[in-house]
Design a protein around this motif. Structure first.
Motif, PDB file in Angstrom:
ATOM      1  N   SER A 134       0.765  -1.174   0.129  1.00 45.65           N
ATOM      2  CA  SER A 134       0.082  -0.120  -0.012  1.00 45.65           C
ATOM      3  C   SER A 134       0.936   1.150   0.069  1.00 45.65           C
ATOM      4  CB  SER A 134      -0.954  -0.034   1.207  1.00 45.65           C
ATOM      5  OG  SER A 134      -1.699   1.014   1.105  1.00 45.65           O
ATOM      6  N   THR A 135       0.106   2.334  -0.048  1.00 42.25           N
ATOM      7  CA  THR A 135       1.024   3.759   0.050  1.00 42.25           C
ATOM      8  C   THR A 135       0.221   4.533   1.010  1.00 42.25           C
ATOM      9  OG1 THR A 135       2.212   5.322  -1.303  1.00 42.25           O
ATOM     10  CG2 THR A 135      -0.151   4.817  -1.956  1.00 42.25           C
ATOM     11  N   HIS A 136       1.075   5.639   1.607  1.00 43.19           N
ATOM     12  CA  HIS A 136       0.190   6.544   2.656  1.00 43.19           C
ATOM     13  C   HIS A 136      -0.395   7.749   1.551  1.00 43.19           C
ATOM     14  CE1 HIS A 136      -0.603   8.965   5.539  1.00 43.19           C
ATOM     15  NE2 HIS A 136       0.001  10.008   5.192  1.00 43.19           N
ATOM     16  N   VAL A 137      -1.716   7.804   1.712  1.00 43.37           N
ATOM     17  CA  VAL A 137      -2.382   8.596   1.142  1.00 43.37           C
ATOM     18  C   VAL A 137      -2.595  10.097   2.052  1.00 43.37           C
ATOM     19  CG1 VAL A 137      -4.756   9.240   0.289  1.00 43.37           C
ATOM     20  CG2 VAL A 137      -3.866   6.996   0.114  1.00 43.37           C
ATOM     21  N   ASP A 138      -2.081  11.003   1.695  1.00 45.47           N
ATOM     22  CA  ASP A 138      -2.138  12.384   2.346  1.00 45.47           C
ATOM     23  C   ASP A 138      -3.573  13.049   2.120  1.00 45.47           C
ATOM     24  OD1 ASP A 138       0.060  12.444   3.913  1.00 45.47           O
ATOM     25  OD2 ASP A 138       1.247  13.297   2.183  1.00 45.47           O
ATOM     26  N   VAL A 139      -4.299  13.453   2.778  1.00 49.39           N
ATOM     27  CA  VAL A 139      -5.572  14.208   2.801  1.00 49.39           C
ATOM     28  C   VAL A 139      -5.301  15.579   3.205  1.00 49.39           C
ATOM     29  CG1 VAL A 139      -7.952  14.324   3.509  1.00 49.39           C
ATOM     30  CG2 VAL A 139      -6.808  12.044   3.018  1.00 49.39           C
ATOM     31  N   VAL A 140      -5.734  16.299   1.956  1.00 54.67           N
ATOM     32  CA  VAL A 140      -5.827  17.961   2.322  1.00 54.67           C
ATOM     33  C   VAL A 140      -7.314  18.223   2.389  1.00 54.67           C
ATOM     34  CG1 VAL A 140      -5.365  20.289   1.336  1.00 54.67           C
ATOM     35  CG2 VAL A 140      -3.810  18.298   1.049  1.00 54.67           C
ATOM     36  N   LYS A 141      -8.007  18.743   3.464  1.00 49.67           N
ATOM     37  CA  LYS A 141      -9.206  19.273   3.741  1.00 49.67           C
ATOM     38  C   LYS A 141      -9.267  20.555   3.305  1.00 49.67           C
ATOM     39  CE  LYS A 141     -10.561  15.797   6.939  1.00 49.67           C
ATOM     40  NZ  LYS A 141     -11.479  14.907   6.078  1.00 49.67           N
ATOM     41  N   TRP A 142     -10.148  21.027   2.328  1.00 51.51           N
ATOM     42  CA  TRP A 142      -9.911  22.304   1.530  1.00 51.51           C
ATOM     43  C   TRP A 142     -11.174  22.999   1.964  1.00 51.51           C
ATOM     44  CZ3 TRP A 142      -6.292  25.087  -0.042  1.00 51.51           C
ATOM     45  CH2 TRP A 142      -6.635  26.372  -0.665  1.00 51.51           C
ATOM     46  N   GLY A 143     -11.128  24.121   2.903  1.00 54.39           N
ATOM     47  CA  GLY A 143     -12.396  24.773   3.363  1.00 54.39           C
ATOM     48  C   GLY A 143     -13.255  23.991   4.438  1.00 54.39           C
ATOM     49  N   LYS A 144     -14.335  24.149   4.489  1.00 54.54           N
ATOM     50  CA  LYS A 144     -15.226  23.534   5.592  1.00 54.54           C
ATOM     51  C   LYS A 144     -15.644  22.178   4.989  1.00 54.54           C
ATOM     52  CE  LYS A 144     -16.992  26.972   8.667  1.00 54.54           C
ATOM     53  NZ  LYS A 144     -18.257  27.690   9.262  1.00 54.54           N
ATOM     54  N   VAL A 145     -15.261  21.164   5.211  1.00 54.32           N
ATOM     55  CA  VAL A 145     -15.470  19.767   4.680  1.00 54.32           C
ATOM     56  C   VAL A 145     -16.452  19.389   6.072  1.00 54.32           C
ATOM     57  CG1 VAL A 145     -14.712  17.616   3.972  1.00 54.32           C
ATOM     58  CG2 VAL A 145     -13.377  19.760   3.362  1.00 54.32           C
ATOM     59  N   PRO A 146     -17.541  18.981   5.814  1.00 55.09           N
ATOM     60  CA  PRO A 146     -18.455  18.571   6.769  1.00 55.09           C
ATOM     61  C   PRO A 146     -17.905  17.007   7.296  1.00 55.09           C
ATOM     62  CG  PRO A 146     -19.565  18.195   4.758  1.00 55.09           C
ATOM     63  CD  PRO A 146     -18.304  18.999   4.358  1.00 55.09           C
ATOM     64  N   PRO A 147     -18.225  16.610   8.435  1.00 55.89           N
ATOM     65  CA  PRO A 147     -18.120  15.202   8.940  1.00 55.89           C
ATOM     66  C   PRO A 147     -18.840  14.373   8.157  1.00 55.89           C
ATOM     67  CG  PRO A 147     -18.607  16.366  10.721  1.00 55.89           C
ATOM     68  CD  PRO A 147     -18.873  17.547   9.669  1.00 55.89           C
ATOM     69  N   PHE A 148     -18.150  13.189   7.726  1.00 57.92           N
ATOM     70  CA  PHE A 148     -18.877  12.195   6.759  1.00 57.92           C
ATOM     71  C   PHE A 148     -20.100  11.564   7.461  1.00 57.92           C
ATOM     72  CE2 PHE A 148     -19.604   7.799   5.028  1.00 57.92           C
ATOM     73  CZ  PHE A 148     -19.576   8.181   3.666  1.00 57.92           C
ATOM     74  N   ASN A 149     -21.236  11.698   6.640  1.00 60.68           N
ATOM     75  CA  ASN A 149     -22.279  10.943   7.186  1.00 60.68           C
ATOM     76  C   ASN A 149     -23.105  10.144   6.245  1.00 60.68           C
ATOM     77  OD1 ASN A 149     -24.917  10.684   8.054  1.00 60.68           O
ATOM     78  ND2 ASN A 149     -25.844  12.844   7.372  1.00 60.68           N
ATOM     79  N   PRO A 150     -23.092   8.797   6.409  1.00 63.52           N
ATOM     80  CA  PRO A 150     -23.366   7.736   5.765  1.00 63.52           C
ATOM     81  C   PRO A 150     -24.807   7.714   5.369  1.00 63.52           C
ATOM     82  CG  PRO A 150     -23.018   6.938   8.015  1.00 63.52           C
ATOM     83  CD  PRO A 150     -22.618   8.471   7.840  1.00 63.52           C
ATOM     84  N   ALA A 151     -25.631   8.711   6.150  1.00 65.00           N
ATOM     85  CA  ALA A 151     -27.092   8.800   5.736  1.00 65.00           C
ATOM     86  C   ALA A 151     -27.177   9.766   4.256  1.00 65.00           C
ATOM     87  CB  ALA A 151     -27.728   9.260   6.820  1.00 65.00           C
ATOM     88  N   ASP A 152     -26.119  10.543   4.398  1.00 60.59           N
ATOM     89  CA  ASP A 152     -26.286  11.554   3.118  1.00 60.59           C
ATOM     90  C   ASP A 152     -25.591  10.995   1.950  1.00 60.59           C
ATOM     91  OD1 ASP A 152     -25.730  13.730   1.251  1.00 60.59           O
ATOM     92  OD2 ASP A 152     -25.478  14.911   3.098  1.00 60.59           O
ATOM     93  N   SER A 153     -26.675  10.801   1.047  1.00 57.23           N
ATOM     94  CA  SER A 153     -26.279   9.890  -0.207  1.00 57.23           C
ATOM     95  C   SER A 153     -25.362  10.624  -0.959  1.00 57.23           C
ATOM     96  CB  SER A 153     -27.634   9.873  -1.085  1.00 57.23           C
ATOM     97  OG  SER A 153     -28.497  11.138  -1.513  1.00 57.23           O
ATOM     98  N   SER A 154     -25.133  12.183  -1.075  1.00 55.34           N
ATOM     99  CA  SER A 154     -24.210  12.831  -1.780  1.00 55.34           C
ATOM    100  C   SER A 154     -22.861  12.508  -1.132  1.00 55.34           C
ATOM    101  CB  SER A 154     -24.286  14.234  -1.792  1.00 55.34           C
ATOM    102  OG  SER A 154     -24.293  14.853  -0.446  1.00 55.34           O
ATOM    103  N   HIS A 155     -22.770  12.472  -0.047  1.00 53.37           N
ATOM    104  CA  HIS A 155     -21.419  11.845   0.806  1.00 53.37           C
ATOM    105  C   HIS A 155     -21.230  10.439   0.509  1.00 53.37           C
ATOM    106  CE1 HIS A 155     -21.212  14.805   4.554  1.00 53.37           C
ATOM    107  NE2 HIS A 155     -21.767  15.564   3.361  1.00 53.37           N
ATOM    108  N   VAL A 156     -22.042   9.446   0.269  1.00 52.78           N
ATOM    109  CA  VAL A 156     -21.758   8.462   0.028  1.00 52.78           C
ATOM    110  C   VAL A 156     -21.314   8.348  -1.454  1.00 52.78           C
ATOM    111  CG1 VAL A 156     -22.901   6.091  -0.234  1.00 52.78           C
ATOM    112  CG2 VAL A 156     -23.179   7.168   1.684  1.00 52.78           C
ATOM    113  N   SER A 157     -21.986   8.841  -2.043  1.00 55.86           N
ATOM    114  CA  SER A 157     -21.621   8.713  -3.683  1.00 55.86           C
ATOM    115  C   SER A 157     -20.058   9.501  -3.831  1.00 55.86           C
ATOM    116  CB  SER A 157     -22.536   9.742  -4.215  1.00 55.86           C
ATOM    117  OG  SER A 157     -22.251   9.939  -5.855  1.00 55.86           O
TER     118      SER A 157
END
Length: 465
Positions: free
Chosen positions: A130-153
């Protein structure tokens, strides 16, 4: 309300059922780059996922062989091992060309909270480190919500993007940019994505950027009056990339010769349209093919155009004139920018296995398809070529079309013609047929990596910026 426009469809397989859903993406945490702030911020926008009438179902317990997939679900399912054989990548790996020292930037809305874990599981399953994935959060990224279809998509799109880039360039570093506003039709979501890209470019982060999203040119403000300023004002990131030698890619879309009509999230325009950023002359547009492989990854037939549950996007831009690098194919593209430039795997019947756990109700193995798969696959190819060259290749258009012009007499260029199929759309719009040479179904065709990677590196290095 406009729908999310990631560029691929997920064939999620479970309980003996095959269906399609919108593409999703993965994410993880970033060491030195986390929590960047965009120049302009906007409140998060709730968007409807681009499911196009298809339903996301629960994941499979394990990945299956192609033969098993065909027997159980009547579609071929492919692994990274098969892609490596099909695209002739193994000779490069044996020579130490693995993307080491190069960085792939992937941009997606919202991201995935389980991206690192999921990539680790995916890699282990197919015998890759595997490799390390660095994550950049750009702006106000909301907490992941599995009930939100757009988040899941979008989490699904993220997962696909990261897995495909890693499958081709296993030692490349991956930076995942998560934005807090969903990319939808028109301008919405794109300013955050472009400002994030420019910031990373200015900070020297990334050699190639993969974009598995797009919006129909016609949906941008001012389009109907011939005012293209809303698109032109977003191009600053690509101009900056050209200045800094960063290669920019975009999926060509999954609507064939048409694309989404913002008036109805489940229908496309009833005539030919194109999408941005794929249509931008500073962006290499990546279309889709259908691979025909056995369990080992050897071809049982030549590649054809992706045209099942979607079709490879392509055609003339209504915003951009023909760039000089396409003068050699002006008989095909006319006086407009034509897409795609080149193509890789994207078909449902030949989809890619990925693993995800971001949705606790659908943990397991899924099969994805669409040109959202093709762009990250090609980003891995660029990372390999960067390593061979020993530097960033930057805008590869001129080198790509020079190699294409040589390919008829010189197969060592690694460009492989695709001459079967069309990108006719399900909206009833007659598209383009894959013929000998360049066409607006697959561009110059596809590639043999063992030949194409050194050819691209050499051509770009000798021709200069």
């Amino acid at each position: 309300m406009r729908r999310v426009r990631p560029r691929q469809r997920a064939a999620v397989i479970a309980a003996g059922v095959t269906t399609l859903a919108a593409f999703t993406l993965i994410s993880t945490s970033l060491s030195g780059l986390a929590t960047a702030t965009p120049a302009h911020s906007a409140p998060p926008v709730k968007a409807v996922p681009a499911v196009a009438g298809h339903q996301l179902v629960h994941a499979a317990r394990n990945s299956l062989t192609t033969e098993q997939c065909l027997a159980k679900w009547h579609i071929a399912c492919y692994t990274p091992t098969q892609y490596r054989q099909a695209y002739d990548l193994n000779p490069l790996y044996r020579a130490g060309v693995t993307g080491k020292g190069r960085t792939i930037v992937i941009v997606d809305s919202f991201g995935s909270p389980t991206i690192q874990h999921d990539l680790n599981v995916y890699s282990a399953r197919f015998g890759m480190k595997s490799t390390h994935v660095d994550v950049v959060k750009w702006g106000k990224v909301p907490p992941f919500n599995p009930a939100d279809s757009s988040h899941v998509s979008w989490a699904g799109e993220t997962t696909l993007d990261v897995d495909m880039a890693h499958a081709v360039a296993p030692d490349a570093h991956i930076v995942l940019v998560e934005t807090g506003v969903a990319e939808t039709e028109g301008v919405t979501g794109l300013p955050e994505m472009m400002s994030a890209e420019k910031s990373l470019i200015d900070r020297g982060v990334g050699d190639v950027i993969s974009q598995s999203f797009g919006a129909t040119e016609n949906t941008f403000p001012g389009f109907n009056t011939g005012d293209f300023s809303s698109i032109q004002n977003l191009r600053y990131a690509f101009k900056d990339a050209a200045k800094h030698g960063v290669t920019v890619l975009a999926s060509s879309g999954d609507g064939g010769a048409t694309d989404n009509n913002t008036k109805n999230s489940t229908t496309d325009y009833p005539y030919k349209v194109n999408s941005w950023p794929s249509s931008d002359p500073l962006v290499t547009s990546i279309g889709g093919t259908q691979l025909h492989l056995d369990d080992k990854g050897d071809r049982t037939a030549p590649d054809s155009v992706y045209n099942d549950q979607g079709a490879s996007g392509g055609g003339q831009s209504h915003v951009f004139a023909r760039p000089s690098y396409q003068d050699g194919v002006k008989q095909v593209v006319g006086d407009r920018r034509g897409t795609p430039d080149i193509s890789m795997s994207a078909a449902m019947n030949g989809g890619a296995w990925v693993y995800s756990s971001y949705d606790p109700k659908a943990v397991g193995w899924n099969v994805y398809c669409g040109t959202s798969e093709a762009s990250p696959l090609f980003s891995g190819i660029v990372a390999l070529a960067d390593q061979v060259a020993g530097h960033r290749l930057g805008d590869i258009h001129q080198a790509l079309y020079t190699l294409y012009a040589q390919s008829a007499q010189n197969p060592s260029t690694g460009i492989v013609d695709v001459k079967d199929g069309t990108n006719n759309s399900y909206a009833g719009v007659t598209g383009y047929t894959a013929v000998k040479g360049f066409d607006m179904a697959t561009g110059v065709g596809t590639l043999d990596a063992a030949r194409f990677v050194p050819s691209l590196a050499n051509e770009k290095s000798t021709s200069g910026p």
